[in-house]
Design a protein around this motif. Structure first.
Motif, PDB file in Angstrom:
ATOM      1  N   UNK A  77       0.812  -1.223   0.000  1.00 46.70           N
ATOM      2  CA  UNK A  77       0.000   0.000   0.000  1.00 46.70           C
ATOM      3  C   UNK A  77       0.840   1.266   0.000  1.00 46.70           C
ATOM      4  N   UNK A  78       2.109   1.146   0.275  1.00 42.20           N
ATOM      5  CA  UNK A  78       2.990   2.315   0.328  1.00 42.20           C
ATOM      6  C   UNK A  78       3.314   2.813  -1.075  1.00 42.20           C
ATOM      7  N   UNK A  79       3.787   4.068  -1.153  1.00 39.55           N
ATOM      8  CA  UNK A  79       4.124   4.678  -2.439  1.00 39.55           C
ATOM      9  C   UNK A  79       5.287   3.950  -3.104  1.00 39.55           C
ATOM     10  N   UNK A  80       5.134   3.644  -4.367  1.00 37.56           N
ATOM     11  CA  UNK A  80       6.149   3.012  -5.212  1.00 37.56           C
ATOM     12  C   UNK A  80       6.573   1.624  -4.728  1.00 37.56           C
ATOM     13  N   UNK A  81       5.772   1.012  -3.875  1.00 42.93           N
ATOM     14  CA  UNK A  81       6.059  -0.358  -3.429  1.00 42.93           C
ATOM     15  C   UNK A  81       4.833  -1.183  -3.772  1.00 42.93           C
ATOM     16  N   UNK A  82       5.003  -2.121  -4.633  1.00 38.81           N
ATOM     17  CA  UNK A  82       3.887  -2.967  -5.050  1.00 38.81           C
ATOM     18  C   UNK A  82       3.942  -4.318  -4.371  1.00 38.81           C
ATOM     19  N   UNK A  83       3.158  -5.244  -4.857  1.00 37.49           N
ATOM     20  CA  UNK A  83       3.126  -6.582  -4.243  1.00 37.49           C
ATOM     21  C   UNK A  83       4.468  -7.308  -4.308  1.00 37.49           C
ATOM     22  N   UNK A  84       5.177  -7.159  -5.416  1.00 36.18           N
ATOM     23  CA  UNK A  84       6.454  -7.871  -5.567  1.00 36.18           C
ATOM     24  C   UNK A  84       7.474  -7.384  -4.553  1.00 36.18           C
ATOM     25  N   UNK A  85       7.621  -6.070  -4.440  1.00 40.48           N
ATOM     26  CA  UNK A  85       8.587  -5.522  -3.489  1.00 40.48           C
ATOM     27  C   UNK A  85       8.129  -5.765  -2.053  1.00 40.48           C
ATOM     28  N   UNK A  87       6.571  -8.410  -0.997  1.00 41.49           N
ATOM     29  CA  UNK A  87       6.938  -9.797  -0.703  1.00 41.49           C
ATOM     30  C   UNK A  87       8.440  -9.926  -0.469  1.00 41.49           C
ATOM     31  N   UNK A  88       9.249  -9.140  -1.193  1.00 36.37           N
ATOM     32  CA  UNK A  88      10.702  -9.163  -0.981  1.00 36.37           C
ATOM     33  C   UNK A  88      11.059  -8.662   0.418  1.00 36.37           C
ATOM     34  N   UNK A  89      10.365  -7.636   0.877  1.00 37.20           N
ATOM     35  CA  UNK A  89      10.635  -7.089   2.219  1.00 37.20           C
ATOM     36  C   UNK A  89      10.328  -8.141   3.276  1.00 37.20           C
ATOM     37  N   UNK A  90       9.176  -8.792   3.153  1.00 36.06           N
ATOM     38  CA  UNK A  90       8.784  -9.807   4.141  1.00 36.06           C
ATOM     39  C   UNK A  90       9.735 -11.001   4.082  1.00 36.06           C
ATOM     40  N   UNK A  91      10.148 -11.401   2.879  1.00 35.32           N
ATOM     41  CA  UNK A  91      11.085 -12.524   2.746  1.00 35.32           C
ATOM     42  C   UNK A  91      12.435 -12.172   3.363  1.00 35.32           C
ATOM     43  N   UNK A  92      12.900 -10.948   3.173  1.00 38.44           N
ATOM     44  CA  UNK A  92      14.173 -10.506   3.775  1.00 38.44           C
ATOM     45  C   UNK A  92      14.069 -10.533   5.299  1.00 38.44           C
ATOM     46  N   UNK A  93      12.945 -10.074   5.826  1.00 38.19           N
ATOM     47  CA  UNK A  93      12.738 -10.066   7.276  1.00 38.19           C
ATOM     48  C   UNK A  93      12.688 -11.495   7.814  1.00 38.19           C
ATOM     49  N   UNK A  94      12.057 -12.389   7.072  1.00 34.82           N
ATOM     50  CA  UNK A  94      11.964 -13.783   7.528  1.00 34.82           C
ATOM     51  C   UNK A  94      13.321 -14.482   7.510  1.00 34.82           C
ATOM     52  N   UNK A 100      16.310  -3.764  12.680  1.00 33.92           N
ATOM     53  CA  UNK A 100      16.717  -3.047  13.895  1.00 33.92           C
ATOM     54  C   UNK A 100      16.411  -1.566  13.804  1.00 33.92           C
ATOM     55  N   UNK A 101      16.312  -1.062  12.567  1.00 33.69           N
ATOM     56  CA  UNK A 101      15.936   0.336  12.360  1.00 33.69           C
ATOM     57  C   UNK A 101      15.216   0.439  11.023  1.00 33.69           C
ATOM     58  N   UNK A 102      14.605   1.567  10.807  1.00 34.13           N
ATOM     59  CA  UNK A 102      13.905   1.769   9.540  1.00 34.13           C
ATOM     60  C   UNK A 102      14.899   1.804   8.385  1.00 34.13           C
ATOM     61  N   UNK A 103      16.099   2.274   8.642  1.00 30.45           N
ATOM     62  CA  UNK A 103      17.124   2.334   7.593  1.00 30.45           C
ATOM     63  C   UNK A 103      17.568   0.946   7.129  1.00 30.45           C
ATOM     64  N   UNK A 104      17.275  -0.086   7.902  1.00 32.58           N
ATOM     65  CA  UNK A 104      17.621  -1.447   7.479  1.00 32.58           C
ATOM     66  C   UNK A 104      16.832  -1.879   6.247  1.00 32.58           C
ATOM     67  N   UNK A 105      15.767  -1.179   5.923  1.00 33.60           N
ATOM     68  CA  UNK A 105      15.009  -1.501   4.715  1.00 33.60           C
ATOM     69  C   UNK A 105      15.841  -1.266   3.452  1.00 33.60           C
ATOM     70  N   UNK A 106      16.900  -0.458   3.575  1.00 34.05           N
ATOM     71  CA  UNK A 106      17.770  -0.213   2.418  1.00 34.05           C
ATOM     72  C   UNK A 106      18.508  -1.479   1.994  1.00 34.05           C
ATOM     73  N   UNK A 107      18.571  -2.469   2.872  1.00 33.02           N
ATOM     74  CA  UNK A 107      19.242  -3.726   2.543  1.00 33.02           C
ATOM     75  C   UNK A 107      18.413  -4.585   1.586  1.00 33.02           C
ATOM     76  N   UNK A 108      17.129  -4.282   1.481  1.00 27.33           N
ATOM     77  CA  UNK A 108      16.248  -5.033   0.591  1.00 27.33           C
ATOM     78  C   UNK A 108      16.455  -4.519  -0.827  1.00 27.33           C
ATOM     79  N   UNK A 109      16.710  -5.450  -1.752  1.00 29.11           N
ATOM     80  CA  UNK A 109      16.946  -5.072  -3.139  1.00 29.11           C
ATOM     81  C   UNK A 109      15.664  -4.476  -3.725  1.00 29.11           C
ATOM     82  N   UNK A 110      15.778  -3.279  -4.265  1.00 30.25           N
ATOM     83  CA  UNK A 110      14.631  -2.591  -4.848  1.00 30.25           C
ATOM     84  C   UNK A 110      14.217  -1.375  -4.054  1.00 30.25           C
TER      85      UNK A 110
END
Length: 131
Positions: A77-85, A87-94, A100-110
Motif C-alpha cells: 500500500x505504500x508509495x512506489x512499493x507494489x506486491x512484488x517488493x 513480498x521481498x521485504x517480508x522474505x528478507x525479514x523472515x 533493527x531500524x527503519x534504515x535497514x530496509x535499504x538492505x532489501x533489493x529494490x
C-alpha cells in the motif's frame, strides 16, 4: 341492381378493427403518450430547484505500519512499493531476522534512499529487535 339506401357501406377496417375500436385504441395511445411524458418530466426533476452540495476539503490519510509485523499486503500500500517488493521485504525479514531500524530496509533489493524517504512517515519500528 340499384344502390339501396338501406344498405350501409362497409367502413374501412385497419388491422381488422372496426371504426369504434380504432377510435378507442387511438385514445388509449394518446393517454399512454401523455402519461409517459408526465412520468419522464417527473424523473428529470423538471421544474425543481437544483441542490448545491458543498464538499469538505480532502484530509490527508495518515497511517503507519510496523516494519517488523506488517504483511506484504500492508507494504504494497505504500508509495512506489507494489506486491512484488512487499513480498521481498517480508522474505528478507523472515530470512535475516527483524529489522533493527527503519534504515535497514535499504538492505532489501529494490528499495533505495528515495523510496525510503518518501515512505518514512508511514513506517515505524515499535518492537525493538533483540541484540
Amino acid at each position: 341492381m340499384q344502390n339501396d339506401p338501406s344498405e350501409e357501406t362497409p367502413s374501412k377496417s385497419f388491422l381488422g378493427l372496426q371504426r369504434d375500436d380504432q377510435f378507442f385504441l387511438g385514445l388509449l395511445f394518446i393517454a399512454i403518450l401523455i402519461l409517459s411524458v408526465v412520468y419522464l418530466a417527473r424523473l428529470s426533476r423538471w421544474g425543481t430547484e437544483p441542490i448545491e452540495i458543498k464538499r469538505q476539503k480532502q484530509l490527508p490519510y495518515q497511517y503507519q505500519i510496523d516494519i517488523n509485523q506488517a504483511s506484504w499486503v500492508e507494504f504494497a500500500q505504500l508509495n512506489q512499493i507494489g506486491p512484488t517488493l512487499g513480498k521481498k521485504i517480508v522474505a528478507h525479514r523472515d530470512t535475516h531476522g527483524p529489522f533493527r531500524s527503519i534504515d535497514d530496509l535499504l538492505k532489501v533489493k529494490g528499495i533505495g534512499p528515495q523510496k525510503l524517504e518518501e515512505n518514512r512517515i508511514h513506517l515505524r519500528l515499535s518492537t525493538p529487535a533483540p541484540e
